[in-house]
Scaffold this motif. Structure first.
Motif, PDB file in Angstrom:
ATOM      1  N   ALA A 138      44.220  31.287  45.093  1.00 11.96           N
ATOM      2  CA  ALA A 138      43.186  30.873  44.151  1.00 11.96           C
ATOM      3  C   ALA A 138      41.947  31.721  44.417  1.00 11.96           C
ATOM      4  O   ALA A 138      41.700  32.145  45.549  1.00 11.96           O
ATOM      5  CB  ALA A 138      42.870  29.390  44.336  1.00 11.96           C
ATOM      6  N   ALA A 139      41.188  31.993  43.373  1.00 14.75           N
ATOM      7  CA  ALA A 139      40.005  32.832  43.527  1.00 14.75           C
ATOM      8  C   ALA A 139      38.996  32.496  42.445  1.00 14.75           C
ATOM      9  O   ALA A 139      39.319  31.830  41.452  1.00 14.75           O
ATOM     10  CB  ALA A 139      40.380  34.307  43.467  1.00 14.75           C
ATOM     11  N   THR A 140      37.773  32.964  42.645  1.00 12.84           N
ATOM     12  CA  THR A 140      36.703  32.788  41.667  1.00 12.84           C
ATOM     13  C   THR A 140      36.251  34.149  41.182  1.00 12.84           C
ATOM     14  O   THR A 140      36.013  35.058  41.983  1.00 12.84           O
ATOM     15  CB  THR A 140      35.504  32.048  42.287  1.00 12.84           C
ATOM     16  N   VAL A 141      36.152  34.312  39.866  1.00 23.87           N
ATOM     17  CA  VAL A 141      35.705  35.580  39.291  1.00 23.87           C
ATOM     18  C   VAL A 141      34.221  35.766  39.582  1.00 23.87           C
ATOM     19  O   VAL A 141      33.400  34.895  39.273  1.00 23.87           O
ATOM     20  CB  VAL A 141      35.967  35.614  37.775  1.00 23.87           C
ATOM     21  N   THR A 142      33.888  36.891  40.197  1.00 22.05           N
ATOM     22  CA  THR A 142      32.494  37.164  40.548  1.00 22.05           C
ATOM     23  C   THR A 142      31.879  38.293  39.735  1.00 22.05           C
ATOM     24  O   THR A 142      30.666  38.499  39.763  1.00 22.05           O
ATOM     25  CB  THR A 142      32.377  37.517  42.037  1.00 22.05           C
ATOM     26  N   GLY A 143      32.723  39.049  39.012  1.00 24.31           N
ATOM     27  CA  GLY A 143      32.172  40.142  38.228  1.00 24.31           C
ATOM     28  C   GLY A 143      33.210  40.774  37.328  1.00 24.31           C
ATOM     29  O   GLY A 143      34.420  40.616  37.521  1.00 24.31           O
ATOM     30  N   LEU A 144      32.731  41.500  36.304  1.00 24.20           N
ATOM     31  CA  LEU A 144      33.572  42.260  35.382  1.00 24.20           C
ATOM     32  C   LEU A 144      32.980  43.656  35.261  1.00 24.20           C
ATOM     33  O   LEU A 144      31.765  43.811  35.165  1.00 24.20           O
ATOM     34  CB  LEU A 144      33.621  41.595  34.002  1.00 24.20           C
ATOM     35  N   THR A 145      33.831  44.671  35.273  1.00 25.68           N
ATOM     36  CA  THR A 145      33.328  46.029  35.162  1.00 25.68           C
ATOM     37  C   THR A 145      33.262  46.443  33.698  1.00 25.68           C
ATOM     38  O   THR A 145      33.946  45.859  32.845  1.00 25.68           O
ATOM     39  CB  THR A 145      34.236  47.010  35.919  1.00 25.68           C
ATOM     40  N   PRO A 146      32.457  47.456  33.367  1.00 24.54           N
ATOM     41  CA  PRO A 146      32.391  47.930  31.974  1.00 24.54           C
ATOM     42  C   PRO A 146      33.746  48.392  31.444  1.00 24.54           C
ATOM     43  O   PRO A 146      33.997  48.347  30.237  1.00 24.54           O
ATOM     44  CB  PRO A 146      31.400  49.101  32.056  1.00 24.54           C
ATOM     45  N   GLU A 147      34.636  48.808  32.345  1.00 21.36           N
ATOM     46  CA  GLU A 147      35.954  49.288  31.930  1.00 21.36           C
ATOM     47  C   GLU A 147      36.967  48.153  31.762  1.00 21.36           C
ATOM     48  O   GLU A 147      38.116  48.397  31.386  1.00 21.36           O
ATOM     49  CB  GLU A 147      36.497  50.281  32.958  1.00 21.36           C
ATOM     50  N   GLY A 148      36.558  46.914  32.058  1.00 21.43           N
ATOM     51  CA  GLY A 148      37.455  45.781  31.891  1.00 21.43           C
ATOM     52  C   GLY A 148      38.140  45.328  33.161  1.00 21.43           C
ATOM     53  O   GLY A 148      39.101  44.545  33.113  1.00 21.43           O
ATOM     54  N   GLY A 149      37.686  45.789  34.315  1.00 16.44           N
ATOM     55  CA  GLY A 149      38.242  45.343  35.580  1.00 16.44           C
ATOM     56  C   GLY A 149      37.672  43.996  36.000  1.00 16.44           C
ATOM     57  O   GLY A 149      36.572  43.617  35.588  1.00 16.44           O
ATOM     58  N   VAL A 150      38.429  43.269  36.810  1.00 16.97           N
ATOM     59  CA  VAL A 150      38.034  41.926  37.232  1.00 16.97           C
ATOM     60  C   VAL A 150      37.802  41.927  38.743  1.00 16.97           C
ATOM     61  O   VAL A 150      38.655  42.360  39.523  1.00 16.97           O
ATOM     62  CB  VAL A 150      39.120  40.890  36.873  1.00 16.97           C
TER      63      VAL A 150
END
Length: 238
Positions: free
Chosen positions: A17-29
């Motif tokens: 399990a994890a929490t999303v902390t950021g998204l890159t301009p290229e669509g990376g998580v």
């Protein structure tokens, strides 16, 4: 925020399990913790899926380090699709069969570096075949002989364990480093050592099996000349 690299503590964790902390301009998580190995040291980034809070899945093609080397970016296989929101609770799940084959191969390459005790100038890890490049001034290498050496080490059933030393301790023991082209992962003040009991000890940030018997039989498939003193040795599962 740095991603917690769970694979460094337990390479057999297949999901988390994890929490999303950021998204890159290229669509990376980017997430707070991951079981996905990021491309480094000749080992490809893991593949798998990200399961969103609503149960939908995003196929992941690979994982790579961010610019600061502290965060791991999970790269979707299909760019432009829906992405999770920052703060969303997700599950990361490896394509375990692929990862496990790479773990077996990576450990086998450590044994190959014992069978051929020469400086390593490069390498690449695959699911069925891998390679190491050696700085060998005089060739005369025999595929069958090297194969026999590696398989004999696999037959010992030696355990594979990890420990940590400081950067200063590594600097005081430069002979631990076999690779000339890829330096051990540093920057946190400590370096991970991988020990194959009675056979090998070297710094490495990759993923490995817990016992060499898990590798299975291997064979040297080809030896190539890549320059006056460079020999490429290819290793595959038998």
């Amino acid at each position: 925020m740095a991603t917690h690299l769970l694979f460094r503590d337990d390479a057999y964790l297949a999901e988390t399990a994890a929490t999303v902390t950021g998204l890159t301009p290229e669509g990376g998580v980017i997430v707070d913790r991951t079981v996905f190995y990021a491309t480094a040291g000749g080992q490809p980034g893991d593949t798998g899926v990200l399961v969103r809070a609503d149960g939908s899945e995003i196929a992941l093609a690979t994982a790579v380090y961010g610019p600061d080397k502290a965060e791991i970016i999970h790269v979707p296989a299909a760019p432009g699709g829906a992405l999770p929101e920052i703060g969303e609770q997700v599950t990361l799940r490896l394509d375990w069969p692929v990862r496990h084959r790479r773990m077996r191969m990576h450990t086998a390459l450590h044994l190959l570096s014992v069978a051929l005790p020469y400086p390593v100038t490069g390498g690449s890890i695959g699911e069925s075949e891998s390679r190491l490049d050696f700085d060998i001034p005089d060739a005369g290498l025999d595929k069958d002989e090297i194969t026999a050496r590696v398989n004999a080490m696999i037959a010992t059933g030696a355990d594979v364990t990890e420990s940590w030393i400081t950067d200063a301790e590594l600097d005081a023991n430069p002979g631990l480093v076999k690779t000339m082209s890829v330096k051990p992962p540093r920057g946190t003040g400590r370096v991970r050592l991988v020990k194959i009991d009675g056979l090998d000890l070297q710094p490495c940030g990759g993923t490995h099996v817990r016992n060499v018997r898990e590798i299975g039989a291997v064979q040297v498939t080809k030896i190539e000349k890549k320059g006056q003193q460079n020999r490429r040795v290819r290793l595959a599962f038998a």
